[in-house]
Design a protein around this motif. Structure first.
Motif, short mmCIF file in Angstrom:
data_model
loop_
_atom_site.label_atom_id
_atom_site.label_comp_id
_atom_site.label_asym_id
_atom_site.label_seq_id
_atom_site.Cartn_x
_atom_site.Cartn_y
_atom_site.Cartn_z
N SER A 380 0.92 -1.23 0.08
CA SER A 380 0.10 0.07 -0.10
C SER A 380 0.86 1.27 0.17
CB SER A 380 -0.89 -0.19 1.32
OG SER A 380 -1.89 1.05 1.24
N PRO A 412 -11.79 -3.49 7.07
CA PRO A 412 -11.55 -2.05 6.64
C PRO A 412 -10.39 -1.58 5.86
CG PRO A 412 -12.35 -2.36 8.67
CD PRO A 412 -12.03 -3.72 8.32
N ALA A 413 -9.41 -2.23 6.13
CA ALA A 413 -7.92 -2.15 5.34
C ALA A 413 -8.15 -2.76 3.85
CB ALA A 413 -6.75 -2.63 6.02
N TRP A 415 -11.01 -2.93 2.24
CA TRP A 415 -11.87 -2.17 1.40
C TRP A 415 -11.16 -0.98 1.03
CZ3 TRP A 415 -16.17 -2.59 5.85
CH2 TRP A 415 -16.87 -3.68 5.57
N ARG A 416 -10.17 -0.30 2.02
CA ARG A 416 -9.62 1.02 1.67
C ARG A 416 -8.69 0.82 0.51
NH1 ARG A 416 -7.39 1.35 6.07
NH2 ARG A 416 -5.49 0.73 5.67
N ARG A 417 -7.80 -0.38 0.53
CA ARG A 417 -6.98 -0.58 -0.63
C ARG A 417 -7.62 -0.95 -1.85
NH1 ARG A 417 -3.68 -4.09 3.97
NH2 ARG A 417 -2.39 -2.17 4.89
N ALA A 419 -10.56 0.46 -2.58
CA ALA A 419 -10.73 1.58 -3.24
C ALA A 419 -9.85 2.52 -3.71
CB ALA A 419 -11.52 2.47 -2.01
N ASP A 420 -8.45 2.44 -3.17
CA ASP A 420 -7.30 3.24 -3.89
C ASP A 420 -7.05 2.53 -5.13
OD1 ASP A 420 -6.99 4.67 -1.39
OD2 ASP A 420 -5.52 3.25 -0.56
N ALA A 450 -16.82 4.20 5.93
CA ALA A 450 -15.99 3.70 4.82
C ALA A 450 -16.60 3.36 3.62
CB ALA A 450 -15.60 2.14 5.43
N ARG A 451 -17.95 2.93 3.59
CA ARG A 451 -18.64 2.96 2.31
C ARG A 451 -18.60 4.30 1.71
NH1 ARG A 451 -24.61 0.90 1.41
NH2 ARG A 451 -25.22 2.87 2.35
N GLU A 453 -16.41 6.75 1.62
CA GLU A 453 -15.18 6.91 0.91
C GLU A 453 -14.97 6.13 -0.45
OE1 GLU A 453 -12.47 8.58 1.57
OE2 GLU A 453 -12.55 9.02 3.70
N ALA A 454 -15.65 5.09 -0.39
CA ALA A 454 -15.55 4.17 -1.62
C ALA A 454 -16.51 4.70 -2.71
CB ALA A 454 -16.05 2.62 -1.38
#
Length: 758
Positions: A380, A412-413, A415-417, A419-420, A450-451, A453-454
Motif C-alpha cells: 500500500s 476495513p483495510a 476495502w480501503r486498498r 478503493a485506492d 468506509a462505504r 469513501e468508496a
C-alpha cells in the motif's frame, strides 16, 4: 492512401508506402519493409498492395513460404500468374520456351533451359507490362524466395532504369536486429528504400488488440500484454487469446499464460539450458530491469557463467551491466514455467536486494504464501509512492496486490486498498475496470464512513463514464453515510459542486457547504478546494469573478493538492480567465496544469484539459495550436473511454472545425456529441454543442437551423441557471440569427438581456 483505414499505428510506414507508390511512374525503385516475425510487416505490405490497386497499377504478387524455398521457380510462377496469357505471345521463341518449361507449362525437350534465358524472359515480361502502366512486384516474406526465382528477379531489377516498376517487399529481421540476407533486392542503393517496421506504441497496440481478440480486457492487462509481447501485435493477440481460453484476466500476482503454439517453440529453446542457468534466468524474469550486479547479489557467483551460457543460446543479451531477454516472451515463458515454490523463492531473494521501495514490496508480496498484513501494508505504501511519481497504473497493480494479501479479519483495510486501486485505475485511464471494481466493492460494504469513501471514488468515475444523473445520487448516498464525519462530508460537498451539470445553483450551494465544513475542520488544503469551486460556481451563476478567492485557493493548495490534476485550483481559475478574455493568464495556468497531468501520468484529466486549451486558443485566434489541442483531445479521449465526457472531445473537434470553416465536419462532430450528451442527460454538454452547431449554421447562412440550435442552448442555459454570457459565447450569435430572420422585437429583447448581464 486508399484502403488503409484498418491499419492501426502505422502512419509513418504508410506515408513511406504512399510516397513510394506516388513516385513509381518516374522510374524503377524498391521499398523493403523490414521487421521481426509478427511485428506487422504484412499488414503494411497489404495496405501497399491495396494502394497500388487503387491507382490501377499492374500487380505481380507472391507470398512465398519457408517450405517452398527449395522449389525451383515457385515464386516466379506466382508473379506471372494472371499475365502469362497476355505476355507469352510477345516473347521471342527461345525466351518463351524457357519460361514455359521453368513454370511447368511445357515439358522439357532436349537440354533444360538456361537460367539466363529464364531471366531474360522475365525482364522482357516486366518491360512489356510497364509499357502500359506502372508495375508493382509485391512479395511478402522475401527471405523465403526460392533461389531460381530470386536470381530472375535480381537480374531484371538490375537492368531497369526509367521503367515504372517497383519492388514492394517485406523481409524478416533476425534476432539481434540484423536483416535476413535478401535474395532479389537487385536495385542499387540509391533506388532502394528500407524502412524498419517496429513495435506498436501502447495506444496502437491496445487499439489493435481491442479490434480483434482483446475487446474485453482491462487497460492494466493490456499493458501487461504489451510488456510481455514487446509491442508485437501478433504475439499480443496470441497472449490475449490464451487469456480468453483461460477464462479471464490474471490477478496481478499471477503470470501471463504463454500460448500453447508458442510454448513448444520457447520450451525447446530454453530446455537445453542447465538448471543453474534457468534459476538465474528465473530471477531475471522476476525483475523489471535486471542487472548483473543485482542478479549476483541474489544468486551468487554462478550468475556470470550462467548468463554467458544463456547469451550463447540467444536467450539474453547485454547492454553494459543490464541484462535483457532477446524477446520479452522468453521472460514470460521462463516465469510461467517455474513452479510456484521456485517463483516464491526467487521473489524472496530479490526482496532483500532490490533498492526500489516499489519493487521490494512487490517481491515481498509475491514471495508470500498467503495473507500477510506486513506485506500488504508495504504494498500500500509502495502504491502511494508509485502514484506520487506519476505511475498510476503501477500504483493500481500494487494496491490490488495489497488488497489480495490483506487478512480476511481486516476488512476495513482491504476495502480501503480496493478503493485506492479503483482510484489509481481511473487516473491511469482504465475507466471501465475502475467502475466495475468500485461498484462491486460498494455493493458488498455496509453503510458508514468506509462505504462513503468508496462511493466518493466511484462517483468520480461515474461522473465521467455515465454523467451527472448517475453520479449525483451516489454522492448524495455517500453524504448520508458520512453524517458522522465532518471532513468527509466536506469532500463530498466539494465533489457535488464539481458536477456542474443540471443545476448550477445546486453546485454553488454545495461549494458553500463544503467551504464552511472545511473551515470548521481547519483543513487548509480542503478549504482551498472548496474556495475554487465556489469561485467557479459563483461566476457561472452571474455573481461575478472573484479572482482573489482563486489566488487564495492556489496558495492553500500548497498544503496538499487533489490527486487528480483537473480538480486542482489552477484548472478552475484558468477556465474563469478564459471566459474573462484574459487569455495569456489562462494559458499559463492551463499549460502548467497540462504539464502536471502528463508528468504525473494522470490520463483521466487529459481530455478535459486539452478541450479547454483548444477552446482558449480558438478564441485567442491561434488556429493551428487550437487544432493541435483538439486532435490531442480526441486521441486522449479514445484512450480513457470516458463515455459521458466524450462530449468534450466532440466539442473540441466541432469547435475548431466550425472556426476553420469545415462546416460538414463541425455538424458531424456536434451531432455525435449531442447524442452522447442526451444519453447521459448532460444539459451542460448540450449547451456547448448546440452553441457550436448554431455558430456553424450561422456561418453557412442557415438562419433557421442556427436559431434553433442557439435558442436550444439558451433555453438549457436558463434551465441550469447559467447567467454568465461569457461562459460559452453563444448569446450574441443567437441575437444575430434572430435579426437575420427578421424578428426584430425578439432580437431587441435578447440584446437588452445580454447588456443587462454585461
Amino acid at each position: 492512401m486508399s484502403d488503409t483505414g484498418g491499419v492501426v499505428g502505422r502512419d509513418r510506414e504508410l506515408a513511406t508506402v504512399t510516397a513510394f507508390l506516388d513516385a513509381l511512374p518516374s522510374g524503377a525503385s524498391g521499398l523493403l519493409l523490414e521487421g521481426a516475425a509478427g511485428i506487422g510487416k504484412t499488414t503494411v505490405w497489404d495496405a501497399g498492395v491495396a494502394g497500388a490497386a487503387a491507382r490501377s497499377y499492374i500487380i505481380l504478387s507472391s507470398r512465398p513460404a519457408e517450405s517452398e524455398a527449395t522449389l525451383s521457380f515457385a515464386a516466379l510462377g506466382d508473379l506471372m500468374d494472371g499475365v502469362l496469357g497476355q505476355v507469352l505471345p510477345q516473347l521471342p521463341p527461345p525466351q518463351r520456351r524457357a519460361l514455359e518449361v521453368a513454370l511447368l507449362i511445357a515439358d522439357p525437350v532436349g537440354s533444360p533451359p538456361e537460367q539466363r534465358a529464364v531471366c531474360l524472359a522475365f525482364l522482357a515480361v516486366i518491360r512489356h507490362l510497364s509499357a502500359s502502366g506502372p508495375v508493382v512486384i509485391a512479395i511478402d516474406d522475401l527471405q523465403w524466395l526460392d533461389l531460381p526465382s530470386a536470381a530472375a528477379l535480381e537480374f531484371a531489377l538490375r537492368r531497369l532504369g526509367s521503367e515504372p516498376v517497383g519492388l514492394l517487399a517485406s523481409v524478416r529481421i533476425q534476432a539481434g536486429g540484423q536483416a535476413t540476407p535478401v535474395a532479389g533486392a537487385g536495385l542499387p542503393a540509391g533506388r532502394l528504400t528500407r524502412i524498419q517496421v517496429g513495435p506498436l506504441t501502447v495506444p496502437a497496440f491496445e487499439a489493435a488488440l481491442r479490434a480483434s481478440a482483446g475487446a474485453w480486457l482491462s487497460r492494466l492487462t493490456v499493458r501487461r500484454l504489451f510488456g510481455a509481447s514487446g509491442g508485437n501485435p501478433f504475439y499480443g493477440l496470441e497472449l490475449a487469446r490464451a487469456l480468453n481460453r483461460a477464462g479471464g484476466e490474471p490477478a496481478p500476482e499471477e503470470p501471463l499464460p504463454v500460448p500453447a503454439d508458442l510454448r513448444g517453440v520457447l520450451s525447446a529453446r530454453l530446455g537445453v539450458l542447465p538448471d543453474d542457468v534457468q534459476g538465474v534466468l528465473l530471477a531475471a524474469s522476476c525483475l523489471r530491469s535486471p542487472t548483473t550486479t543485482m542478479l549476483e547479489r541474489a544468486n551468487g557467483p554462478v550468475v556470470r557463467s550462467a548468463l554467458q551460457t544463456a547469451a550463447l543460446e540467444g536467450v539474453v543479451e547485454f547492454e553494459g551491466a543490464r541484462v535483457r531477454f532477446t524477446h520479452p516472451l522468453l521472460a514470460s515463458a521462463i516465469y510461467s514455467g517455474g513452479s510456484p515454490d521456485r517463483r516464491r523463492e526467487a521473489h524472496h531473494r530479490l526482496s532483500k536486494v532490490v533498492p526500489n521501495v516499489e519493487e521490494r514490496a512487490r517481491h515481498l508480496a509475491l514471495s508470500a504464501e498467503g495473507p500477510d498484513e506486513d506485506a500488504a501494508a508495504a504494498l500500500s505504501q509502495a502504491a502511494r509512492a508509485a502514484a506520487a511519481r506519476g505511475a498510476p497504473a503501477a500504483a493500481a497493480e500494487l494496491a490490488e496486490l495489497a488488497a489480495t494479501l490483506t487478512p480476511l479479519d481486516q476488512a476495513p483495510a482491504r476495502w480501503r486498498r480496493r478503493a485506492d486501486a479503483g482510484a489509481y485505475l481511473f487516473r491511469a485511464g482504465d475507466t471501465a475496470r475502475a467502475r466495475h471494481d468500485l461498484e462491486a466493492l460498494a455493493e458488498e460494504m455496509p453503510a458508514g464512513a468506509a462505504r462513503a469513501e468508496a462511493l466518493l471514488v466511484l462517483a468520480r468515475v461515474l461522473l465521467h463514464d455515465a454523467g451527472d444523473l448517475v453520479a449525483v445520487p451516489v454522492l448524495e448516498k455517500a453524504l448520508v453515510d458520512a453524517s458522522a464525519d465532518r471532513l468527509l462530508q466536506a469532500r463530498i460537498h466539494i465533489s457535488l459542486a464539481r458536477t456542474c451539470g443540471d443545476d448550477l445553483l445546486y453546485c454553488a450551494s454545495h461549494a458553500e457547504a463544503g467551504l464552511a465544513l472545511a473551515q470548521q475542520a481547519g483543513d487548509p488544503a480542503l478549504t482551498g478546494e472548496a474556495m475554487v469551486q465556489k469561485l467557479y460556481a459563483d461566476f457561472m451563476v452571474g455573481r461575478g469573478l472573484d479572482l482573489e478567492l482563486g489566488d487564495r485557493a492556489m496558495d492553500l493548495e500548497r498544503e496538499g493538492r487533489p490527486p487528480r490534476v483537473e480538480e486542482r485550483a489552477a484548472m478552475w481559475v484558468g477556465l474563469c480567465l478564459v471566459r474573462a478574455d484574459r487569455f495569456d493568464e489562462a494559458r499559463r495556468l492551463l499549460e502548467l496544469t497540462l504539464q502536471a497531468a502528463r508528468e504525473e501520468g494522470d490520463d483521466s484529466s487529459l481530455p478535459n484539459l486539452l478541450a479547454h486549451l483548444a477552446d482558449l486558443e480558438c478564441w485567442a485566434g491561434n488556429w493551428q495550436t487550437a487544432e493541435r489541442y483538439a486532435a490531442e483531445c480526441w486521441e486522449a479521449g479514445q484512450q480513457v473511454e470516458h463515455r459521458a465526457w466524450r462530449v468534450m472531445t466532440f466539442f473540441a473537434r466541432a469547435l475548431i472545425s466550425a472556426q476553420m470553416g469545415r462546416l460538414d465536419a463541425a455538424r458531424a462532430a456536434a451531432g455525435e456529441g449531442l447524442s452522447v450528451s442526451a444519453a447521459a442527460g448532460d444539459s451542460y454538454g448540450s449547451i456547448l454543442l448546440n452553441g457550436v452547431l448554431g455558430f456553424a449554421e450561422l456561418s453557412a447562412g442557415n438562419l433557421e437551423a442556427a436559431e434553433a440550435s442557439l435558442s436550444s442552448a439558451a433555453d438549457l442555459a436558463d434551465h441550469i441557471s447559467l447567467a454568465e454570457p461569457a461562459a460559452w459565447r453563444f448569446h450574441a450569435n443567437q441575437a444575430e440569427a434572430v435579426i437575420g430572420l427578421g424578428d426584430l422585437d425578439r432580437a431587441e429583447g435578447l440584446v437588452e438581456r445580454l447588456e443587462g448581464w454585461g
